[in-house]
Design a protein around this motif. Structure first.
Motif, PDB file in Angstrom:
ATOM      1  N   ILE A 188       4.155 -10.776  78.463  1.00 33.54           N
ATOM      2  CA  ILE A 188       4.979 -10.953  77.266  1.00 33.54           C
ATOM      3  C   ILE A 188       5.178  -9.614  76.569  1.00 33.54           C
ATOM      4  CG2 ILE A 188       5.055 -12.063  75.020  1.00 33.54           C
ATOM      5  CD1 ILE A 188       3.648 -14.409  76.223  1.00 33.54           C
ATOM      6  N   MET A 189       4.122  -8.785  76.605  1.00 34.06           N
ATOM      7  CA  MET A 189       4.187  -7.481  75.959  1.00 34.06           C
ATOM      8  C   MET A 189       5.214  -6.588  76.633  1.00 34.06           C
ATOM      9  SD  MET A 189       0.738  -5.557  75.162  1.00 34.06           S
ATOM     10  CE  MET A 189      -0.001  -6.680  74.043  1.00 34.06           C
ATOM     11  N   TRP A 237      -3.212  -2.519  77.572  1.00 39.40           N
ATOM     12  CA  TRP A 237      -1.831  -2.490  78.044  1.00 39.40           C
ATOM     13  C   TRP A 237      -0.991  -1.492  77.281  1.00 39.40           C
ATOM     14  CZ3 TRP A 237      -1.078  -4.271  82.597  1.00 39.40           C
ATOM     15  CH2 TRP A 237      -1.925  -5.263  83.075  1.00 39.40           C
ATOM     16  N   THR A 238      -1.618  -0.663  76.430  1.00 35.29           N
ATOM     17  CA  THR A 238      -0.848   0.335  75.694  1.00 35.29           C
ATOM     18  C   THR A 238      -1.094   1.740  76.227  1.00 35.29           C
ATOM     19  OG1 THR A 238      -0.963  -0.997  73.701  1.00 35.29           O
ATOM     20  CG2 THR A 238      -0.411   1.304  73.415  1.00 35.29           C
ATOM     21  N   ILE A 255      13.311 -11.025  76.964  1.00 32.24           N
ATOM     22  CA  ILE A 255      12.945 -11.169  78.366  1.00 32.24           C
ATOM     23  C   ILE A 255      14.193 -11.332  79.218  1.00 32.24           C
ATOM     24  CG2 ILE A 255      11.859 -12.765  79.975  1.00 32.24           C
ATOM     25  CD1 ILE A 255       9.699 -13.148  77.838  1.00 32.24           C
ATOM     26  N   PHE A 301       5.085  -7.965  71.713  1.00 36.31           N
ATOM     27  CA  PHE A 301       4.318  -9.172  71.996  1.00 36.31           C
ATOM     28  C   PHE A 301       4.687 -10.291  71.030  1.00 36.31           C
ATOM     29  CE2 PHE A 301       0.460 -11.693  71.205  1.00 36.31           C
ATOM     30  CZ  PHE A 301       0.323 -12.237  72.454  1.00 36.31           C
ATOM     31  N   ASN A 317       8.354 -11.556  71.334  1.00 38.67           N
ATOM     32  CA  ASN A 317       8.573 -12.423  72.483  1.00 38.67           C
ATOM     33  C   ASN A 317       7.794 -13.723  72.372  1.00 38.67           C
ATOM     34  OD1 ASN A 317      10.293 -10.676  73.786  1.00 38.67           O
ATOM     35  ND2 ASN A 317       8.621  -9.529  74.675  1.00 38.67           N
ATOM     36  N   PHE A 319      -8.486  -9.730  71.780  1.00 43.90           N
ATOM     37  CA  PHE A 319      -7.046  -9.476  71.712  1.00 43.90           C
ATOM     38  C   PHE A 319      -6.767  -7.989  71.520  1.00 43.90           C
ATOM     39  CE2 PHE A 319      -3.271  -9.168  68.931  1.00 43.90           C
ATOM     40  CZ  PHE A 319      -2.328  -9.636  69.816  1.00 43.90           C
ATOM     41  N   VAL A 320      -7.530  -7.354  70.603  1.00 46.83           N
ATOM     42  CA  VAL A 320      -7.337  -5.924  70.355  1.00 46.83           C
ATOM     43  C   VAL A 320      -7.637  -5.125  71.620  1.00 46.83           C
ATOM     44  CG1 VAL A 320      -8.163  -3.947  69.045  1.00 46.83           C
ATOM     45  CG2 VAL A 320      -7.766  -6.091  67.891  1.00 46.83           C
ATOM     46  N   GLN A 362      -0.445 -12.156  78.519  1.00 45.35           N
ATOM     47  CA  GLN A 362      -0.223 -11.258  77.380  1.00 45.35           C
ATOM     48  C   GLN A 362       0.471  -9.986  77.838  1.00 45.35           C
ATOM     49  OE1 GLN A 362      -3.674 -10.300  75.100  1.00 45.35           O
ATOM     50  NE2 GLN A 362      -2.580  -8.816  73.869  1.00 45.35           N
ATOM     51  N   THR A 379      13.899 -11.673  82.725  1.00 45.06           N
ATOM     52  CA  THR A 379      13.490 -12.143  84.043  1.00 45.06           C
ATOM     53  C   THR A 379      14.412 -13.270  84.506  1.00 45.06           C
ATOM     54  OG1 THR A 379      11.244 -11.715  83.347  1.00 45.06           O
ATOM     55  CG2 THR A 379      11.516 -12.935  85.362  1.00 45.06           C
ATOM     56  N   ILE A 393      -4.731  -5.399  73.915  1.00 46.41           N
ATOM     57  CA  ILE A 393      -3.583  -4.570  73.504  1.00 46.41           C
ATOM     58  C   ILE A 393      -3.830  -3.130  73.886  1.00 46.41           C
ATOM     59  CG2 ILE A 393      -2.352  -3.641  71.525  1.00 46.41           C
ATOM     60  CD1 ILE A 393      -2.501  -6.203  70.195  1.00 46.41           C
ATOM     61  N   ILE A 394      -5.057  -2.647  73.658  1.00 42.21           N
ATOM     62  CA  ILE A 394      -5.369  -1.263  74.018  1.00 42.21           C
ATOM     63  C   ILE A 394      -5.212  -1.067  75.519  1.00 42.21           C
ATOM     64  CG2 ILE A 394      -7.230   0.423  74.165  1.00 42.21           C
ATOM     65  CD1 ILE A 394      -8.213  -0.591  71.517  1.00 42.21           C
ATOM     66  N   ASP A 403       7.985  -7.572  78.095  1.00 43.28           N
ATOM     67  CA  ASP A 403       9.248  -8.306  78.196  1.00 43.28           C
ATOM     68  C   ASP A 403       9.412  -9.005  79.540  1.00 43.28           C
ATOM     69  OD1 ASP A 403       9.709  -7.367  75.727  1.00 43.28           O
ATOM     70  OD2 ASP A 403      11.163  -5.845  76.294  1.00 43.28           O
ATOM     71  N   ARG A 404       8.316  -9.503  80.084  1.00 42.66           N
ATOM     72  CA  ARG A 404       8.390 -10.311  81.303  1.00 42.66           C
ATOM     73  C   ARG A 404       7.984 -11.736  80.952  1.00 42.66           C
ATOM     74  NH1 ARG A 404       4.497  -9.214  84.593  1.00 42.66           N
ATOM     75  NH2 ARG A 404       3.351  -7.659  83.425  1.00 42.66           N
ATOM     76  N   ILE A 405       7.874 -12.595  81.963  1.00 42.16           N
ATOM     77  CA  ILE A 405       7.475 -13.981  81.707  1.00 42.16           C
ATOM     78  C   ILE A 405       6.033 -14.220  82.108  1.00 42.16           C
ATOM     79  CG2 ILE A 405       7.849 -16.348  82.420  1.00 42.16           C
ATOM     80  CD1 ILE A 405      10.821 -15.722  82.481  1.00 42.16           C
ATOM     81  N   THR A 460       3.562  -2.038  71.149  1.00 44.65           N
ATOM     82  CA  THR A 460       3.293  -3.118  72.108  1.00 44.65           C
ATOM     83  C   THR A 460       3.107  -4.447  71.387  1.00 44.65           C
ATOM     84  OG1 THR A 460       1.062  -2.247  72.128  1.00 44.65           O
ATOM     85  CG2 THR A 460       2.377  -1.856  74.058  1.00 44.65           C
TER      86      THR A 460
END
Lengths: 189, 356
Positions: B37-38, B320-321, A53, A33, A36, B313-314, B34, A55, B317-318, B40-42, A29
């Motif tokens: 972006i993680m 969203w993982t 991306i 991140f 991107n 931040f960590v 975050q 989108t 990440i956790i 692959d979206r905007i 992940t």
């Protein structure tokens, strides 16, 4: 108490200790991140953004659809500025949603080259299910599925398009016409 | 006396600005952006003022406006008093823990000792745990007073999970206390001046503390209390408007608290490794005594909040993982793995201290 389900998963000791696998997932992940995030940087240097991306900013940009895509059905306007339609009514019969409404008339000599012509041709897009049967049924290459799909109105009555709104020059439908000939030609209607 | 009061007021205002005014709203944006972006979206970028979107930062203002203007709904059959009280009970302890969190060391500014902590309690660590466990009442009462099955189930899960993991958390802290010999957070922070960080002394303790802390905050993978796919929204299903916003804010402020406590206990608090305060002071000697102290203070505060940001931040990440744990897996991890491991950690630390 939860009952045990044997999912037949054989895990090694390394995988069962859980923490290394969590770290591996976090690496994946974070790689996405940072790739991107810093993919923006070439954009400021005047190059293409290096990101994964995909989108689409919908109202401003639209996607290029493949030619087989079925959008709203439109009528073809041929090179002589006349509709190809001969008001045979086959599309009206083929339509499973009964959204096509044709009133035919006898040709007085100036509307068409054949004896019938459509006096009124309406398609109600509020009812249309975008199936493409009308296009398949048409023997005169007069009705085609376009790539437009975003027909939105505040009034349901306005969804009923008449002849003037439906006609599209045949030059814009070239690709779809070729596709239809290839697609429906092999069954040899 | 007046100058002491003024210094304390400045510290309180600083902490409130940083947590409630900066971290809580910005984290709502960070989490959305975050995760986007993680994956692959905007992400959020449509709210704009005069055409400026500022990377979607105006969504914070839009969200706040929405929460202020929404109907404050109390369901039929709910206990009105408790329903109103519980968001406050959840939010206040989250902010209150910052009273004992030091965000810098002690500095001499123009002949005045400045200790960068609002209240330097002897039992700072115990205070943090005592206060943060009060928040559990907020969540449980919120679920119960809503008169809703989902809320009640969420509240029950919250109660069991918080109690299970608080045991582990408390026992993990014992190892740190044994290593540093104090419960005062400023003393623990000052003891990690060079490279004797808590993570070096308690690597296992850090892992267990981190796990238990995420479980305490009820974030993924331990979000069974508010599991969207099972319980709608868990204990705050029946909340709307600013009361919902308070629960939301409490979660984000707790994230900051966890980051701060972890920084102080395991990651050298406000210190930079291999750069002691004395070395830093001698580096800025040319500014005079007070000037050097001021610069070092600013550096230390910056370093501290930098570390806190890294831990937030960590945590993101956790979040969203990992997928969510099942309820029995949470209980198994808490009671069968983390609790014995934390007890072993205490024994190991004790043996280490005794024989070395």
């Amino acid at each position: 108490m939860a009952y045990f389900v044997d999912r037949n998963v054989k895990m090694t000791w390394w995988e069962r200790s859980y923490i290394p696998e969590i770290l591996r997932g976090m690496m994946i992940t974070s790689r996405h991140f940072f790739k991107n995030l810093f993919g923006f940087v070439p954009f400021f240097l005047g190059k293409k953004k290096d990101r994964e991306i995909f989108t689409v900013y919908y109202p401003e940009e639209t996607m290029q659809f493949p030619i087989a895509y079925r959008g709203r059905p439109v009528l073809a306007l041929n090179e002589d500025n006349l509709p190809n339609c001969v008001a045979c009514g086959l599309c009206e019969i083929a339509c499973p949603a009964y959204c096509i409404d044709i009133i035919p008339g006898e040709n007085s000599g100036k509307q068409n080259k054949v004896e019938r012509y459509p006096v009124k041709f309406t398609i109600d897009y509020a009812v249309c299910i975008f199936c493409g049967f009308c296009e398949e049924a048409c023997p005169e290459e007069a009705i085609f599925m376009s790539d437009q799909y975003d027909i939105t109105m505040l009034d349901r009555k306005k969804m009923k398009y008449d002849m003037e709104q439906l006609l599209v020059p045949v030059s814009e439908l070239k690709d779809r016409m070729d596709f239809c000939r290839k697609m429906y030609g092999k069954w040899n209607y | 006396m007046w100058i002491d009061l003024a210094i304390t007021m400045v510290k309180i205002i600083f902490i409130l600005t940083v947590t409630v005014g900066f971290f809580a709203p910005v984290l709502t944006w960070v989490e959305r952006k975050q995760s986007a972006i993680m994956q692959d979206r905007i992400g959020a970028n449509r709210a704009d003022i005069m055409g400026f979107t500022a990377l979607g930062l105006f969504h914070i203002i839009a969200d706040a406006l929405k929460m202020f203007t929404k109907e404050d709904f109390i369901p039929q059959g709910a206990n009105r008093a408790l329903h109103t009280l519980s968001p406050i009970v959840a939010l206040v302890p989250a902010i209150l823990t910052f009273a004992v969190v030091p965000f810098g060391g002690q500095y001499t500014l123009w002949g005045k000792e400045v200790n960068l902590v609002i209240s330097d309690l002897d039992v700072g660590l115990l205070f943090v745990f005592a206060i943060s466990s009060i928040a559990t009442y907020g969540y449980v009462v919120a679920g119960w007073s809503s008169n809703n099955n989902w809320s009640l189930l969420g509240a029950m899960r919250t109660a069991s999970q918080m109690i299970s993991y608080e045991v582990t958390m408390g026992l993990t802290i014992i190892g740190v206390l044994m290593a540093f010999g104090s419960m005062q957070l400023t003393v623990i922070g000052a003891a990690q001046e060079n490279y004797y960080w808590g993570i070096v002394m308690q690597p296992l303790g850090f892992l267990m503390f981190f796990t238990a802390a995420i479980a305490e905050n009820k974030r993924v993978p331990f979000d069974a209390p508010e599991a969207e796919s099972e319980l709608v929204a868990g204990y705050f299903t029946e909340y709307s408007g600013l009361k919902f916003g308070m629960f939301f804010m409490a979660e984000f402020i707790e994230m900051v608290t966890i980051g701060a406590i972890m920084t102080i206990l395991f990651f050298g608090a406000w210190h930079i490794p291999f750069l002691t305060t004395a070395t830093l002071l001698s580096m800025f000697d040319f500014l005079g005594d007070s000037g050097a102290n001021l610069v070092v203070m600013l550096i230390h505060v910056g370093v501290f909040f930098g570390k806190v940001t890294f831990f937030i931040f960590v945590q993101m990440i956790i979040r969203w993982t990992l997928p969510r744990f099942r309820y029995d897996q949470i209980m198994k991890l808490g009671w069968k793995i983390l609790l014995p491991a934390s007890l072993l950690n205490i024994v190991g630390t004790g043996a280490f201290i005794l024989w070395w």
